[in-house]
Motif scaffolding. Structure first.
Motif, PDB file in Angstrom:
ATOM      1  N   UNK A   1     -65.359 -33.457   4.635  1.00 58.57           N
ATOM      2  CA  UNK A   1     -65.581 -32.007   4.673  1.00 58.57           C
ATOM      3  C   UNK A   1     -66.346 -31.635   3.408  1.00 58.57           C
ATOM      4  N   UNK A   2     -67.651 -31.448   3.550  1.00 58.65           N
ATOM      5  CA  UNK A   2     -68.497 -31.248   2.372  1.00 58.65           C
ATOM      6  C   UNK A   2     -68.463 -29.818   1.838  1.00 58.65           C
ATOM      7  N   UNK A   3     -68.416 -29.737   0.501  1.00 57.32           N
ATOM      8  CA  UNK A   3     -68.478 -28.450  -0.191  1.00 57.32           C
ATOM      9  C   UNK A   3     -69.886 -27.887  -0.075  1.00 57.32           C
ATOM     10  N   UNK A   4     -70.029 -26.614  -0.443  1.00 56.32           N
ATOM     11  CA  UNK A   4     -71.361 -25.980  -0.448  1.00 56.32           C
ATOM     12  C   UNK A   4     -71.622 -25.371  -1.818  1.00 56.32           C
ATOM     13  N   UNK A   5     -72.902 -25.192  -2.095  1.00 59.40           N
ATOM     14  CA  UNK A   5     -73.272 -24.308  -3.208  1.00 59.40           C
ATOM     15  C   UNK A   5     -74.245 -23.266  -2.658  1.00 59.40           C
ATOM     16  N   UNK A   6     -74.262 -22.112  -3.301  1.00 61.88           N
ATOM     17  CA  UNK A   6     -75.243 -21.079  -2.954  1.00 61.88           C
ATOM     18  C   UNK A   6     -76.427 -21.251  -3.889  1.00 61.88           C
ATOM     19  N   UNK A   7     -77.570 -21.643  -3.327  1.00 61.73           N
ATOM     20  CA  UNK A   7     -78.780 -21.830  -4.151  1.00 61.73           C
ATOM     21  C   UNK A   7     -79.363 -20.483  -4.543  1.00 61.73           C
ATOM     22  N   UNK A   8     -79.182 -19.480  -3.677  1.00 59.62           N
ATOM     23  CA  UNK A   8     -79.527 -18.088  -3.978  1.00 59.62           C
ATOM     24  C   UNK A   8     -78.429 -17.247  -3.350  1.00 59.62           C
ATOM     25  N   UNK A   9     -78.211 -16.047  -3.870  1.00 59.15           N
ATOM     26  CA  UNK A   9     -77.235 -15.149  -3.232  1.00 59.15           C
ATOM     27  C   UNK A   9     -77.627 -13.709  -3.548  1.00 59.15           C
ATOM     28  N   UNK A  10     -78.131 -13.006  -2.539  1.00 58.88           N
ATOM     29  CA  UNK A  10     -78.512 -11.601  -2.704  1.00 58.88           C
ATOM     30  C   UNK A  10     -77.486 -10.746  -1.975  1.00 58.88           C
ATOM     31  N   UNK A  11     -76.903  -9.795  -2.705  1.00 58.78           N
ATOM     32  CA  UNK A  11     -75.859  -8.937  -2.123  1.00 58.78           C
ATOM     33  C   UNK A  11     -76.482  -7.622  -1.699  1.00 58.78           C
ATOM     34  N   UNK A  12     -76.256  -7.247  -0.451  1.00 61.56           N
ATOM     35  CA  UNK A  12     -76.757  -5.980   0.083  1.00 61.56           C
ATOM     36  C   UNK A  12     -75.677  -4.912   0.054  1.00 61.56           C
ATOM     37  N   UNK A  13     -75.737  -4.013   1.020  1.00 65.02           N
ATOM     38  CA  UNK A  13     -74.809  -2.883   1.035  1.00 65.02           C
ATOM     39  C   UNK A  13     -73.459  -3.249   1.649  1.00 65.02           C
ATOM     40  N   UNK A  14     -72.481  -2.375   1.384  1.00 73.01           N
ATOM     41  CA  UNK A  14     -71.163  -2.543   2.004  1.00 73.01           C
ATOM     42  C   UNK A  14     -71.276  -2.071   3.449  1.00 73.01           C
ATOM     43  N   UNK A  15     -70.688  -2.833   4.358  1.00 68.67           N
ATOM     44  CA  UNK A  15     -70.750  -2.505   5.779  1.00 68.67           C
ATOM     45  C   UNK A  15     -69.503  -1.710   6.171  1.00 68.67           C
ATOM     46  N   UNK A  16     -69.531  -1.134   7.360  1.00 69.61           N
ATOM     47  CA  UNK A  16     -68.347  -0.375   7.811  1.00 69.61           C
ATOM     48  C   UNK A  16     -67.061  -1.211   7.813  1.00 69.61           C
ATOM     49  N   UNK A  17     -67.179  -2.549   7.979  1.00 69.31           N
ATOM     50  CA  UNK A  17     -65.969  -3.382   7.989  1.00 69.31           C
ATOM     51  C   UNK A  17     -65.512  -3.780   6.583  1.00 69.31           C
ATOM     52  N   UNK A  18     -66.183  -3.231   5.555  1.00 69.19           N
ATOM     53  CA  UNK A  18     -65.744  -3.495   4.176  1.00 69.19           C
ATOM     54  C   UNK A  18     -66.409  -4.702   3.536  1.00 69.19           C
ATOM     55  N   UNK A  19     -67.073  -5.516   4.337  1.00 69.27           N
ATOM     56  CA  UNK A  19     -67.785  -6.686   3.791  1.00 69.27           C
ATOM     57  C   UNK A  19     -69.186  -6.266   3.331  1.00 69.27           C
ATOM     58  N   UNK A  20     -69.750  -7.052   2.438  1.00 65.30           N
ATOM     59  CA  UNK A  20     -71.124  -6.809   1.991  1.00 65.30           C
ATOM     60  C   UNK A  20     -72.084  -7.636   2.833  1.00 65.30           C
ATOM     61  N   UNK A  21     -73.228  -7.052   3.142  1.00 73.20           N
ATOM     62  CA  UNK A  21     -74.291  -7.835   3.772  1.00 73.20           C
ATOM     63  C   UNK A  21     -74.870  -8.761   2.713  1.00 73.20           C
ATOM     64  N   UNK A  22     -75.094  -9.996   3.121  1.00 70.40           N
ATOM     65  CA  UNK A  22     -75.613 -11.001   2.180  1.00 70.40           C
ATOM     66  C   UNK A  22     -76.861 -11.651   2.720  1.00 70.40           C
ATOM     67  N   UNK A  23     -77.618 -12.231   1.809  1.00 71.49           N
ATOM     68  CA  UNK A  23     -78.655 -13.193   2.174  1.00 71.49           C
ATOM     69  C   UNK A  23     -78.482 -14.322   1.183  1.00 71.49           C
ATOM     70  N   UNK A  24     -78.235 -15.506   1.687  1.00 74.08           N
ATOM     71  CA  UNK A  24     -77.963 -16.615   0.775  1.00 74.08           C
ATOM     72  C   UNK A  24     -78.467 -17.923   1.358  1.00 74.08           C
ATOM     73  N   UNK A  25     -79.115 -18.713   0.509  1.00 75.51           N
ATOM     74  CA  UNK A  25     -79.468 -20.074   0.920  1.00 75.51           C
ATOM     75  C   UNK A  25     -78.290 -20.952   0.511  1.00 75.51           C
ATOM     76  N   UNK A  26     -77.686 -21.595   1.504  1.00 76.49           N
ATOM     77  CA  UNK A  26     -76.471 -22.376   1.296  1.00 76.49           C
ATOM     78  C   UNK A  26     -76.784 -23.849   1.557  1.00 76.49           C
ATOM     79  N   UNK A  27     -76.357 -24.694   0.627  1.00 75.30           N
ATOM     80  CA  UNK A  27     -76.626 -26.135   0.782  1.00 75.30           C
ATOM     81  C   UNK A  27     -75.330 -26.928   0.686  1.00 75.30           C
TER      82      UNK A  27
END
Ligand code: C5P
Length: 256
Positions: free
Chosen positions: A5-31
């Motif tokens: 079960x391999x771990x991940x790192x976020x090579x980039x992580x851009x945080x957007x706005x908070x959504x109605x469900x309380x989570x933030x919209x993200x854009x992230x390159x995950x490796x």
């Protein structure tokens, strides 16, 4: 059945706005990286975790098995044993990795034969980082984490990584609530300034890693692990030796 079960790192992580469900919209390159837990799955009458580990919170692998059993409408069980190597509270997706491995393993152990995209869709219910790890490979993750696709941009820097975990367990909800709009674009990971304000140990770990020769030191996910590049394996070993003896640290490679 024994699965890495391999771990991940976020090579980039851009945080957007908070959504109605309380989570933030993200854009992230995950490796995915070479660091992994070992997950052993054997057929059983019920869903049992025989790892003998206090996960300190809900075991995402058990949750994954329950969600899959419900959605597949089967009565199968599994006896799982997880050998932990990925530290928790680290931003390495350790629990999510175990959950992703469990979904993939049970798909075969239970003879479900679901295609991967169906497993990816289900994975979002288990946790934000699980779809990326079920998908596999380097991915672009969007939304809360539920939208994932093969990363089609520039090939990431594949040099060896040195990982260092300061002696602090970062709380993901705490880091997100500390996040401010002004933090955006300060670095490659938008959560890094907030995590460093909450946990000065992370800022210090970044300095230590850079001071030891690590290049482009940054934090993964919501922390607390920081990582940096080394020009080759020998240099990574030298950097590792210069890091404080008592902290968790390792060398890892990005998996293509
Ligand atoms: O998905 P996970 O359980 O790791 O998220 C923990 C917490 O982190 C959420 O309850 C939320 O407060 C925050 N979070 C967020 N936006 C995301 C992912 C997590 O706000 N995309």
């Amino acid at each position: 059945m024994l699965i890495e079960a391999h771990a991940k790192i976020n090579l980039t992580l851009a945080v957007g706005d908070v959504r109605p469900d309380g989570y933030h919209d993200l854009k992230s390159v995950v490796a995915p990286i070479s660091l992994c837990d070992l997950v052993a799955l054997d057929a059983a009458d019920d869903i049992i975790d025989a790892s003998g580990i206090d996960f300190g919170m809900e075991n995402l692998a058990v949750k994954a098995a329950r969600v899959l059993r419900r959605e597949a409408g089967v009565a199968n069980g599994v006896r799982m044993r997880i050998e932990k190597r990925i530290p928790s509270g680290a931003g390495l997706g350790g629990g999510s990795a175990d959950a992703a491995a469990t979904l993939l393993g049970l798909n075969s152990l239970w003879g479900l034969d679901w295609d991967r995209s169906r497993l990816v869709d289900l994975a979002a219910e288990v946790g934000s980082d699980v779809p990326a790890l079920v998908h596999g490979g380097i991915v672009m993750m969007e939304g809360r984490g539920e939208r994932v696709g093969k990363w089609l941009g520039e090939k990431p820097d594949m040099r060896p990584l040195v990982l260092l975990k300061p002696r602090v367990h970062a709380s993901t909800p705490a880091v997100y609530s500390e996040f401010r709009a002004e933090d955006r674009g300060m670095g490659v990971n938008d959560l890094q300034p907030a995590a460093c304000r909450l946990y000065p140990e992370i800022a210090r770990a970044l300095q230590i890693l850079s001071g030891a020769g690590g290049e482009e030191a940054m934090m993964t996910g919501s922390g607390s692990v920081v990582f940096a590049r080394a020009k080759d394996r020998a240099e990574a070993e030298r950097i590792l030796e210069r890091l404080p003896g008592e902290d968790w640290k390792t060398i890892a490679e990005i998996m293509p």
